[in-house]
Scaffold this active site. Sequence first.
Site, PDB file in Angstrom:
ATOM      1  N   PHE A   1       1.930   9.491   3.644  1.00  0.00           N
ATOM      2  CA  PHE A   1       3.171   9.342   4.406  1.00  0.00           C
ATOM      3  C   PHE A   1       4.252   8.694   3.559  1.00  0.00           C
ATOM      4  O   PHE A   1       5.405   9.105   3.579  1.00  0.00           O
ATOM      5  CB  PHE A   1       2.866   8.484   5.647  1.00  0.00           C
ATOM      6  N   GLY A   2       3.881   7.691   2.803  1.00  0.00           N
ATOM      7  CA  GLY A   2       4.843   6.941   2.003  1.00  0.00           C
ATOM      8  C   GLY A   2       4.385   5.510   1.830  1.00  0.00           C
ATOM      9  O   GLY A   2       3.258   5.147   2.169  1.00  0.00           O
ATOM     10  N   PRO A   3       5.246   4.619   1.289  1.00  0.00           N
ATOM     11  CA  PRO A   3       4.854   3.238   1.022  1.00  0.00           C
ATOM     12  C   PRO A   3       4.789   2.396   2.296  1.00  0.00           C
ATOM     13  O   PRO A   3       5.427   2.694   3.302  1.00  0.00           O
ATOM     14  CB  PRO A   3       5.982   2.732   0.103  1.00  0.00           C
ATOM     15  N   VAL A   4       3.994   1.333   2.217  1.00  0.00           N
ATOM     16  CA  VAL A   4       3.864   0.368   3.310  1.00  0.00           C
ATOM     17  C   VAL A   4       4.261  -1.005   2.775  1.00  0.00           C
ATOM     18  O   VAL A   4       3.818  -1.408   1.697  1.00  0.00           O
ATOM     19  CB  VAL A   4       2.421   0.324   3.861  1.00  0.00           C
TER      20      VAL A   4
ATOM     21  N   ASP B   1      -7.948  12.709   9.226  1.00  0.00           N
ATOM     22  CA  ASP B   1      -7.893  12.015   7.927  1.00  0.00           C
ATOM     23  C   ASP B   1      -8.590  10.658   8.017  1.00  0.00           C
ATOM     24  O   ASP B   1      -8.058   9.637   7.588  1.00  0.00           O
ATOM     25  CB  ASP B   1      -6.441  11.845   7.469  1.00  0.00           C
TER      26      ASP B   1
ATOM     27  N   GLY C   1       0.826  -1.202   0.000  1.00  0.00           N
ATOM     28  CA  GLY C   1       0.000   0.000   0.000  1.00  0.00           C
ATOM     29  C   GLY C   1       0.856   1.246   0.000  1.00  0.00           C
ATOM     30  O   GLY C   1       2.083   1.186   0.124  1.00  0.00           O
TER      31      GLY C   1
ATOM     32  N   GLY D   1       0.328   5.695   1.019  1.00  0.00           N
ATOM     33  CA  GLY D   1      -0.504   6.841   1.370  1.00  0.00           C
ATOM     34  C   GLY D   1       0.309   8.111   1.324  1.00  0.00           C
ATOM     35  O   GLY D   1       1.400   8.168   0.749  1.00  0.00           O
TER      36      GLY D   1
END
Length: 820
Positions: free
Chosen positions: A513-516, A627, A509, A511
């Site tokens: 913030f960045g990748p997961v 959010d 995933g 978002g």
Amino acid sequence: MDILITFIITLTYILLLLPYKLSIAADSIHLSQPLTNGKTLVSKDGTFELGFFRPDGNSIKTYLGIWFKNIPVRKVVWVANRANPVNGSKDIMLTVNMTGNLVLTQDDTVVWFTNIQEQALNNNSVAVLLDSGNLVVGNDRQGYLWQSFDYPSDTLLPGMKLGRSLKLGHDWKITSWKSPQDPSPSEFSWGLLHHDNYPEYYIMKGTNIKLSRFGPFNGQNPSGVPEIRYLTTSTDPLQNRYEFVTNKDESFYRYSYNTTNPVISIIVLNQATVIRYVWVEQDQIWRTYRSFPKDKCDTYGLCGAYGKCIIKRGQMCQCIKGFTPKSPQAWTLTDWSGGCVRDKPLSCNNGTQKDGFIKFGGLKVPDTSHASLNETMGLEECRDKCLNNCSCMAYTNSNINGGGRGCVMWFGDLIDIRQFDDGGQDLYIRMPTSMLGTEHSRRERMITIYITIASICGLLLPCLYFVWRVRRKIVERAQRHMADIDLPLFDLTTIAAATNGFSMNKKIGEGGFGPVYLGKLTNGQEIAVKKLSSLSSQGMIEFITEVKLIAQLQHRNLVRLLGCCIEGQERILIYEYMGNGCLHSFIFGNIKGKLLKWPQRLNIICGICRGLVYLHQDSRLRIIHRDLKASNILLDQDLNPKISDFGTAKTFGGDQTEGNTKRIIGTYGYMAPEYVAKGIYSAKSDVFSFGVLLLEIICGIRNKAYYHTDDNLNLVGQAWTLWKEGRASELIDSNIENSYVVSEVLRFMHVGLLCVQQNPNDRPTMTSVMLMLESEMELEEPKEPGFFYSNISSPDSCLRRSRRDRSLAYDVTFSSFGPR
């Protein structure tokens, strides 16, 4: 005497059967043993079954087909008489005749037959259903005379070829069913074109209309699908093995299972989409694993000649450098079909003027209709040959492995180019001299560049040192903050090992913030690794905020933070892994949506509500999430919801009830109107987001993706309108039918409309919402919601409504989804 007569008759019958060498078995039929209605053939290993079927229970049309025997959700993978169905099922028979042909008859009338070109040398031919799903006809002297794999329907099975036999002039082509109830061939097909020059695979409508193009095989993958590595020695996550073969006799693609315990997967052409399905035994469903086309950029010729498609751009079509839109007005109106034209004309070999080439990287190479292939030629020789032919517009290697080899040249306009962020290949496009520069000007330019670089370095080095010192202090300060928190600190080596070096295969995933990434620690524990992107607008402040907040929060409906990592420039959060991923993929997915009936959705709504009550009321500090959306609600193995992503959260202390900001952070469709227009946030901002989310869970529709065509309403506005008209039940998701009580769902929808009211003072608190959901107390009538019309749901329109807030900065979150 009677006993003697019986013995003689029996002996005579046995002797008559002796000449047949091949016996009749459950997987085969013979001249003297036809297949009739009600009977089936089963492959020796029990995987496949052949018989008569009706795709629609109400239809009288009967077909001969093959399907998986032990899979309850029947998927017919091959149909013999798809263009000529049998009416009814009386007196139908499949047999092998005296010429060795497989023949389907009804009332002695031939409906379908194999038309074997090579005459059988004897009449002992047998039809056998193999374990691969291939129906073959042959005998012990000549082997296979005919096989169903040579005549595919809409499904590509492991071992089946897709391409062309150059020796026989025969195409192995997939053709879609007309509909789920009609197996007859539709106008959509998937097969190989341009086999005489540079072959590649297309999805076609009819014989002339190209819909989508996979791109030619470049030694690693089809040029248009860089995320797939189709090497004959490699496997994908399904443990399948892939082959692309081209020689003087044939050109084809096929795949096969590579393990002794494979995942069952098939590739189906469903109208104009190629879909790989995987059978999920636990869920008893065929699940989509991958599909093509995957987005609009896979539409053939979308950007016209010399245009390239970039899916992440607001305007997807861009002209290649050195070209401008042929029709700027049409281009502005998103009609890109006219393509682009050169800014300056080519000179070819006109006197001292000579064209050259500019390299463009990361591309899906153009349509190969007018391309030529020479596999023995190197890149330099390829360039010279292209340069000396005024019709040659581009060239590149045909195989990009090992530094590249082979030569492909394109003649005429370059059509259907796509730009990739990751993957793709180089293409050298012909350009006029004026775009290349003379050798002299190039030398002067290089000298100027060197002097400029040296000057910039002299100025930048002190600045870079200053930035480095500042960043180091920020990291040190962050580490001091972390020392005050009782939370494990992981080293970067451990996290990198757990995620295979942050491999793309582990990415689940992404978002704001960045990748997961999905990771696994040495003790076997699965973790979700959230890595701060260098491009993210969220920085160290948000990172520390999220760590401090989540480390102190303990609630069953909030995601649990296991630790963090601050090393060098890396800022990483380690969470518990949520196997079912985010709520977004369930309520907005066609397949997963059916898994969430009303009891599960009710539990999810109440769980989210309890988590917000804790944040707003019961935690040590009052916390505003800011959010809240479907992609930030994660589901555990039992589908229990947990709120995640606290990087943009704000805390209130004492009697503080609201705050103000000039930096608007959130996701359109979920943000409260007073927050978007004026930067004012409070607990009522989260209430608004919860109301939108509640309506989405009930309706199965995204708020910002739903627009009522007549009134230009989004989901919130349409729900309120239908509520006033007493027709709100029309919006309830069809996936939850037969699992809910209408009055209960309408009560929840009522609560959702109370939460999304325009005035924040009219909205209930989350504590009141919890009471409304869990009791039968009388509810007030909702007032007009915020963002009633879809044409005011953008930041521009919100700013028009509040011109005095021109200094607001917007930071909108977009997310991609997967389990985490």
